[in-house]
Motif scaffolding. Structure first.
Motif, PDB file in Angstrom:
ATOM      1  N   ARG A  16       0.842  -1.210   0.000  1.00 51.23           N
ATOM      2  CA  ARG A  16       0.000   0.000   0.000  1.00 51.23           C
ATOM      3  C   ARG A  16       0.867   1.247   0.000  1.00 51.23           C
ATOM      4  O   ARG A  16       0.903   1.980  -0.981  1.00 51.23           O
ATOM      5  N   ASP A  17       1.665   1.501   1.042  1.00 50.51           N
ATOM      6  CA  ASP A  17       2.580   2.658   1.013  1.00 50.51           C
ATOM      7  C   ASP A  17       3.593   2.443  -0.116  1.00 50.51           C
ATOM      8  O   ASP A  17       4.031   3.402  -0.779  1.00 50.51           O
ATOM      9  N   HIS A  20       3.264   4.061  -3.623  1.00 47.93           N
ATOM     10  CA  HIS A  20       3.704   5.431  -3.989  1.00 47.93           C
ATOM     11  C   HIS A  20       4.960   5.391  -4.876  1.00 47.93           C
ATOM     12  O   HIS A  20       4.937   5.924  -5.984  1.00 47.93           O
ATOM     13  N   GLY A  51      -2.033   3.595  -3.204  1.00 47.19           N
ATOM     14  CA  GLY A  51      -1.218   4.241  -2.166  1.00 47.19           C
ATOM     15  C   GLY A  51      -1.984   5.248  -1.332  1.00 47.19           C
ATOM     16  O   GLY A  51      -1.696   5.446  -0.148  1.00 47.19           O
ATOM     17  N   ASP A  52      -2.954   5.905  -1.939  1.00 47.97           N
ATOM     18  CA  ASP A  52      -3.757   6.896  -1.209  1.00 47.97           C
ATOM     19  C   ASP A  52      -5.069   6.304  -0.711  1.00 47.97           C
ATOM     20  O   ASP A  52      -6.015   7.036  -0.404  1.00 47.97           O
ATOM     21  N   PHE A 138      -6.451   6.807  12.004  1.00 49.31           N
ATOM     22  CA  PHE A 138      -5.056   6.949  11.564  1.00 49.31           C
ATOM     23  C   PHE A 138      -4.762   8.441  11.403  1.00 49.31           C
ATOM     24  O   PHE A 138      -5.205   9.070  10.428  1.00 49.31           O
ATOM     25  N   MET A 140      -2.647  11.377  10.499  1.00 46.82           N
ATOM     26  CA  MET A 140      -1.459  11.592   9.654  1.00 46.82           C
ATOM     27  C   MET A 140      -0.743  12.914   9.997  1.00 46.82           C
ATOM     28  O   MET A 140      -1.351  13.830  10.553  1.00 46.82           O
ATOM     29  N   THR A 168       0.825   8.825  13.244  1.00 41.64           N
ATOM     30  CA  THR A 168       1.426   8.568  11.932  1.00 41.64           C
ATOM     31  C   THR A 168       2.455   9.638  11.589  1.00 41.64           C
ATOM     32  O   THR A 168       2.114  10.820  11.460  1.00 41.64           O
ATOM     33  N   SER A 170       3.970  10.745   8.919  1.00 40.93           N
ATOM     34  CA  SER A 170       3.935  10.716   7.450  1.00 40.93           C
ATOM     35  C   SER A 170       5.171  11.339   6.817  1.00 40.93           C
ATOM     36  O   SER A 170       5.537  11.005   5.691  1.00 40.93           O
ATOM     37  N   HIS A 199       3.182   4.545  12.859  1.00 41.39           N
ATOM     38  CA  HIS A 199       3.546   4.374  11.453  1.00 41.39           C
ATOM     39  C   HIS A 199       4.717   5.310  11.171  1.00 41.39           C
ATOM     40  O   HIS A 199       4.552   6.530  11.233  1.00 41.39           O
ATOM     41  N   HIS A 201       8.226   6.725   8.958  1.00 39.79           N
ATOM     42  CA  HIS A 201       8.959   6.803   7.685  1.00 39.79           C
ATOM     43  C   HIS A 201      10.419   7.055   8.007  1.00 39.79           C
ATOM     44  O   HIS A 201      10.753   7.640   9.041  1.00 39.79           O
ATOM     45  N   TYR A 290       5.035  15.823   3.699  1.00 43.20           N
ATOM     46  CA  TYR A 290       4.275  14.594   3.429  1.00 43.20           C
ATOM     47  C   TYR A 290       5.032  13.701   2.450  1.00 43.20           C
ATOM     48  O   TYR A 290       5.414  14.148   1.344  1.00 43.20           O
TER      49      TYR A 290
END
Ligand SMILES: C[C@H](O)CC(=O)C(=O)O
Ligand SMILES: [Mn+2]
Length: 342
Positions: A16-17, A20, A51-52, A138, A140, A168, A170, A199, A201, A290
């Protein structure tokens, strides 16, 4: 940091992510092969959508190779133990998408909003609970608000019926102290049976460390992606996080070597470019931007001659948030004019 027999749920983001950096072009074979590898490695929860999120297929977010229905219908029947989740951003995904996902066998729905906009999640969270789904709120870009304000939003989602709340990161902007402050406060003030997730990154290389801090301060669900395949410099790399958990006494149920093989043999070969911390993805983390803006900024660099890094710094300065993808081109054009490039 040692954890005695702490059990957590790792939630896979590769499909899913990871859409992107694949520009939402994963094939059905890539999806099903990787999902089966994750399932066999013991990953208990796997996210599958554009992805979105559900309904992301559009001019603004990009048209995928296949519809959400096709991806979900291909993956779900093949799963031996893993459950499948879907992401839904109200305004992009609708109640009809939610209904469709449930009918296809989606177990977990994650209703995502900007960290200060939880009120738009009410009808989707309520409906998901009516459908008896594992329902996650969730939040973000959680670095853009204070721990106290994040708590207010989390309490709203909890009051709508979410049984799990996510902090998250993001932008991959947070440092361990930011995670500690947010997760610690949420754990203290939410209902004890409300689960808590993080979550991360990896734009500042903090994905694994931040996830560990999240577990230390009360999170029991952690998102990660095999080989880090995700927006920006990627998500918390799953195979690294699993190995660190094994060393730290955190039980994940995921096989340390099998997940390495999924990352190395299945995910790395299908990357369109290496998922790494280069100057642009690093700038996402540094400037608090983002993650999924990265490829849009690179495209604008090609078109307008303004370096992606400069565009991203400007996006951060302007406080742009998910949903404002169209502003990237606008910003690049304004910057190009100011620099006499247009
Ligand atoms: C729609 C975003 O990609 C959701 C996400 O993974 C994030 O905010 O990070
Ligand atoms: Mn993400």
């Amino acid at each position: 940091m040692t954890f005695t027999s702490k059990k957590i749920t790792v939630h896979d983001m590769t499909l899913r992510d990871g859409m992107h950096p694949k520009r939402h072009q994963m094939t059905l074979t890539q999806m099903t092969t990787i999902a089966q590898g994750l399932d066999a490695a013991g990953v208990p929860l796997i996210e599958v959508t554009h992805g979105d999120g559900l309904g992301g297929s559009s001019v603004n977010y990009g048209f995928p190779a296949h519809s959400d229905e096709q991806y979900l219908s291909a993956v779900i029947p093949l799963m031996k133990q893993a459950k499948v989740s879907a992401l839904l951003l109200p305004g992009i995904g609708t109640i009809d998408h939610l209904q469709m996902a449930r009918e296809l066998g989606v177990h977990t729905i994650r209703v995502a909003t900007h960290c200060t906009e939880a009120d738009v999640s009410q009808q989707h969270i309520r409906y998901a609970r009516k459908l008896d789904m594992d329902t996650v709120g969730f939040l973000m870009m959680a670095h853009m608000t204070s721990p106290e304000k994040l708590l207010e939003q989390a309490l709203l989602m909890e009051s709508y019926g979410a049984n799990c709340i996510y902090c998250t990161d993001s932008a991959g902007y947070m440092l361990p102290e930011d995670v500690k402050a947010r997760i610690g406060l949420l754990r203290e003030k939410l209902q004890p049976d409300t689960e808590l997730g993080f979550h991360g990154h990896h734009n500042l290389a903090m994905g694994v460390a931040n996830s560990l801090v999240a577990v230390e301060y009360g999170a029991n669900r952690i998102d990660a992606a095999a080989a880090g395949l995700g927006a920006g410099a990627g998500n918390t790399p799953m195979e690294v996080f699993i190995a660190v958990c094994a060393r730290s006494g955190i039980e994940t149920g995921v096989d340390v070597f099998k997940i390495q093989d999924v990352a190395e043999d299945l995910v790395v070969p299908m990357m369109d470019f290496p998922i790494r911390i280069d100057r642009d993805s690093l700038t996402l983390g540094y400037a608090g931007v983002y993650g999924s803006f990265l490829l849009f900024a690179k495209r604008a660099e090609q078109q307008y001659g303004v370096p992606a890094r400069d565009i991203l710094v400007e996006m951060g300065r302007r406080g742009m948030v998910g949903g404002q993808e169209d502003m990237i081109e606008d910003t690049a054009l304004t910057m190009a004019r100011a620099r006499g490039l247009r």
